[in-house]
Structure formats: structure tokens, C-alpha cells
Design a protein around this motif. Structure first.
Motif, PDB file in Angstrom:
ATOM      1  N   VAL A   1       0.880  -1.170   0.000  1.00  0.00           N
ATOM      2  CA  VAL A   1       0.000   0.000   0.000  1.00  0.00           C
ATOM      3  C   VAL A   1       0.917   1.218   0.000  1.00  0.00           C
ATOM      4  N   THR A   2       0.776   2.072  -1.006  1.00  0.00           N
ATOM      5  CA  THR A   2       1.709   3.180  -1.185  1.00  0.00           C
ATOM      6  C   THR A   2       1.311   4.404  -0.355  1.00  0.00           C
ATOM      7  N   GLU A   3       2.292   5.273  -0.150  1.00  0.00           N
ATOM      8  CA  GLU A   3       2.015   6.553   0.510  1.00  0.00           C
ATOM      9  C   GLU A   3       1.006   7.355  -0.298  1.00  0.00           C
ATOM     10  N   GLU A   4       1.090   7.253  -1.623  1.00  0.00           N
ATOM     11  CA  GLU A   4       0.160   7.987  -2.486  1.00  0.00           C
ATOM     12  C   GLU A   4      -1.274   7.504  -2.269  1.00  0.00           C
ATOM     13  N   GLN A   5      -1.462   6.216  -2.091  1.00  0.00           N
ATOM     14  CA  GLN A   5      -2.808   5.694  -1.820  1.00  0.00           C
ATOM     15  C   GLN A   5      -3.334   6.210  -0.485  1.00  0.00           C
ATOM     16  N   VAL A   6      -2.488   6.189   0.545  1.00  0.00           N
ATOM     17  CA  VAL A   6      -2.920   6.661   1.862  1.00  0.00           C
ATOM     18  C   VAL A   6      -3.220   8.159   1.812  1.00  0.00           C
ATOM     19  N   GLN A   7      -2.392   8.917   1.092  1.00  0.00           N
ATOM     20  CA  GLN A   7      -2.635  10.360   0.938  1.00  0.00           C
ATOM     21  C   GLN A   7      -3.981  10.595   0.262  1.00  0.00           C
ATOM     22  N   ALA A   8      -4.269   9.839  -0.800  1.00  0.00           N
ATOM     23  CA  ALA A   8      -5.537   9.993  -1.516  1.00  0.00           C
ATOM     24  C   ALA A   8      -6.721   9.641  -0.617  1.00  0.00           C
ATOM     25  N   ILE A   9      -6.572   8.592   0.189  1.00  0.00           N
ATOM     26  CA  ILE A   9      -7.637   8.214   1.121  1.00  0.00           C
ATOM     27  C   ILE A   9      -7.901   9.355   2.098  1.00  0.00           C
ATOM     28  N   TYR A  10      -6.841   9.864   2.713  1.00  0.00           N
ATOM     29  CA  TYR A  10      -7.042  10.946   3.686  1.00  0.00           C
ATOM     30  C   TYR A  10      -7.612  12.197   3.032  1.00  0.00           C
ATOM     31  N   ASP A  11      -7.106  12.535   1.839  1.00  0.00           N
ATOM     32  CA  ASP A  11      -7.579  13.739   1.172  1.00  0.00           C
ATOM     33  C   ASP A  11      -9.041  13.647   0.765  1.00  0.00           C
ATOM     34  N   LEU A  12      -9.587  12.450   0.685  1.00  0.00           N
ATOM     35  CA  LEU A  12     -11.020  12.267   0.438  1.00  0.00           C
ATOM     36  C   LEU A  12     -11.812  12.321   1.735  1.00  0.00           C
ATOM     37  N   VAL A  13     -11.404  11.542   2.716  1.00  0.00           N
ATOM     38  CA  VAL A  13     -12.236  11.352   3.906  1.00  0.00           C
ATOM     39  C   VAL A  13     -12.169  12.518   4.885  1.00  0.00           C
ATOM     40  N   LYS A  14     -11.197  13.401   4.733  1.00  0.00           N
ATOM     41  CA  LYS A  14     -11.119  14.546   5.644  1.00  0.00           C
ATOM     42  C   LYS A  14     -12.332  15.459   5.527  1.00  0.00           C
ATOM     43  N   TYR A  15     -13.106  15.293   4.453  1.00  0.00           N
ATOM     44  CA  TYR A  15     -14.284  16.133   4.255  1.00  0.00           C
ATOM     45  C   TYR A  15     -15.538  15.591   4.939  1.00  0.00           C
ATOM     46  N   GLY A  16     -15.468  14.434   5.560  1.00  0.00           N
ATOM     47  CA  GLY A  16     -16.623  13.895   6.274  1.00  0.00           C
ATOM     48  C   GLY A  16     -17.025  14.817   7.425  1.00  0.00           C
ATOM     49  N   PRO A  17     -18.318  14.966   7.688  1.00  0.00           N
ATOM     50  CA  PRO A  17     -18.771  15.916   8.708  1.00  0.00           C
ATOM     51  C   PRO A  17     -18.461  15.475  10.134  1.00  0.00           C
ATOM     52  N   THR A  18     -18.139  16.475  10.960  1.00  0.00           N
ATOM     53  CA  THR A  18     -17.950  16.297  12.397  1.00  0.00           C
ATOM     54  C   THR A  18     -18.523  17.527  13.089  1.00  0.00           C
ATOM     55  N   ALA A  19     -18.710  17.453  14.393  1.00  0.00           N
ATOM     56  CA  ALA A  19     -19.199  18.589  15.166  1.00  0.00           C
ATOM     57  C   ALA A  19     -18.155  19.700  15.171  1.00  0.00           C
ATOM     58  N   PHE A  20     -18.567  20.924  14.876  1.00  0.00           N
ATOM     59  CA  PHE A  20     -17.671  22.084  14.844  1.00  0.00           C
ATOM     60  C   PHE A  20     -16.503  21.896  13.866  1.00  0.00           C
ATOM     61  N   ASN A  21     -16.680  20.993  12.898  1.00  0.00           N
ATOM     62  CA  ASN A  21     -15.613  20.701  11.943  1.00  0.00           C
ATOM     63  C   ASN A  21     -14.323  20.258  12.638  1.00  0.00           C
ATOM     64  N   GLN A  22     -14.459  19.749  13.848  1.00  0.00           N
ATOM     65  CA  GLN A  22     -13.265  19.273  14.554  1.00  0.00           C
ATOM     66  C   GLN A  22     -12.684  18.071  13.829  1.00  0.00           C
ATOM     67  N   SER A  23     -11.388  17.923  13.946  1.00  0.00           N
ATOM     68  CA  SER A  23     -10.688  16.827  13.272  1.00  0.00           C
ATOM     69  C   SER A  23      -9.794  16.107  14.271  1.00  0.00           C
ATOM     70  N   PRO A  24     -10.398  15.349  15.186  1.00  0.00           N
ATOM     71  CA  PRO A  24      -9.592  14.709  16.227  1.00  0.00           C
ATOM     72  C   PRO A  24      -8.897  13.419  15.791  1.00  0.00           C
ATOM     73  N   LEU A  25      -9.233  12.886  14.606  1.00  0.00           N
ATOM     74  CA  LEU A  25      -8.617  11.627  14.197  1.00  0.00           C
ATOM     75  C   LEU A  25      -7.131  11.826  13.915  1.00  0.00           C
ATOM     76  N   ARG A  26      -6.318  10.968  14.493  1.00  0.00           N
ATOM     77  CA  ARG A  26      -4.900  10.905  14.191  1.00  0.00           C
ATOM     78  C   ARG A  26      -4.586   9.477  13.767  1.00  0.00           C
ATOM     79  N   VAL A  27      -3.734   9.342  12.755  1.00  0.00           N
ATOM     80  CA  VAL A  27      -3.425   8.041  12.175  1.00  0.00           C
ATOM     81  C   VAL A  27      -1.924   7.791  12.284  1.00  0.00           C
ATOM     82  N   VAL A  28      -1.558   6.671  12.875  1.00  0.00           N
ATOM     83  CA  VAL A  28      -0.171   6.225  12.917  1.00  0.00           C
ATOM     84  C   VAL A  28      -0.053   5.049  11.956  1.00  0.00           C
TER      85      VAL A  28
END
Length: 196
Positions: free
Chosen positions: A28-55
């Protein structure tokens, strides 16, 4: 058709998607993971908070540190998946709220000045984002193997800090041989939905 999304995409994301238990050797390439994050970061959350961290656990050394913290039934598949992601909630997410929610930058202090309120909100909203992340993995044509069977305190100590709470660990890759268990049943509409 009641849904706008193409039926093939519906199958890819939901109907035919399954939790994989084995994976091929294809990386699984870095480019694939980047594309996944760049898509899913737009999912709705309360106050547009972004508490998810990925290791991302890629190295053999990091994998050796992670596997002993997994439940026995999850160890072999975690040891052999091309990529493993630790999805965690950042309990100090509120520091970014002035940037992420400029319509009400005071939300940082008005709602999240106390640690217990932050932890509750971080857990809920990072869990929402974890769901988006899993669907994003599927959108990339990969299989996800999300697991909650692990020693959370051990994973936190090994990979995170006291401000980050591990929520789910996801094996990621192309499915391998005998990757699927039989499809489990789901509740019907009438069993799950009530109209008042």
C-alpha cells in the motif's frame, strides 16, 4: 433508483465490501494513503473538529512492537498485512478549532476548555472519522480489516502519548487467499428504523 451513487460504487463501498482477514503481498503506497485521507477529511464532524490521528505502522520493528498488543486472533493478520493503521483520538483537538471553525473560533474555550468534554467529543468525532477512513480505504480499491481487539493501554504507551486515545486498528491491503468469512446477517429496515 433512490440513490444517486452508481450501483458499482455502492457495491465497492458497502454491499460487496468485506472485512479482510488475509492480505496479498502487494504494498500500500504513501500515495494511496494520501488519496484516502484527502477524500475522507471532508466527512462531517461537530464544529468541523478533526480529532482523528493516524499512525501508519510500516517498518518491521514497529510491527514487532504492535503485534504483542493485539488480541490473539488478530496477531497473525496484523503481522502480515501490507499496512497497519492505528486510528486514535486527539484529546487536544480543540487547539485547531480557531483554524478549522472560523465561524465561531470561541468554540475552543466555550465548549472544550475542560478535558472530560474534550475526551467525549474527541472519541465520538474521531470514531466518525474512523468510519469515513474505512470507507475511504474501500474507495481506493483496497480491503480494510478494522479491529478493536487490542490492549489499548499498551498501544497508547508504545505508539502514542497521554493526549491520544487509540480507537481502532486497521489492517489495509489487497485481499489475500481465503480473506473473507461468510457474510453475517444485517438488521432489516423495519428492525432498525422507527418513524415517529
Amino acid at each position: 433508483m433512490s440513490l444517486v451513487l452508481d450501483p458499482a460504487a455502492q457495491d465497492l463501498l458497502f454491499r460487496e465490501a468485506r472485512t479482510a482477514n488475509t492480505f496479498s503481498d502487494e504494498p500500500v503506497t504513501e500515495e494511496q494513503v494520501q488519496a484516502i485521507y484527502d477524500l475522507v477529511k471532508y466527512g462531517p464532524t461537530a464544529f468541523n473538529q478533526s480529532p482523528l490521528r493516524v499512525v501508519l505502522v510500516r517498518s518491521a520493528e514497529a510491527r514487532e512492537r504492535l503485534v504483542p498488543h493485539m488480541a490473539e486472533g488478530n496477531q497473525a493478520k496484523t503481522a502480515t498485512a501490507p499496512l497497519v493503521a492505528i486510528l486514535a483520538a486527539d484529546n487536544e483537538f480543540h487547539e485547531e478549532l480557531p483554524q478549522l471553525f472560523p465561524a465561531f473560533p470561541q468554540a475552543k474555550d466555550a465548549f472544550f476548555s475542560e478535558r472530560p468534554a474534550r475526551e467525549r467529543s474527541a472519541s465520538l468525532n474521531a470514531a466518525l472519522q474512523a468510519g469515513y477512513f474505512i470507507v475511504g480505504v474501500r474507495a481506493a480499491g483496497l480491503a480494510a480489516g478494522p479491529m478493536t481487539g487490542f490492549d489499548a493501554a499498551g498501544v497508547q504507551k508504545e505508539f502514542l502519548d497521554g493526549d491520544h486515545t487509540p480507537l481502532v486498528i486497521v489492517n489495509i491491503g489487497k485481499p489475500g487467499e481465503n480473506a473473507w468469512y461468510p457474510r453475517s446477517p444485517r438488521l432489516s429496515f423495519d428492525e432498525a428504523i422507527t418513524t415517529v
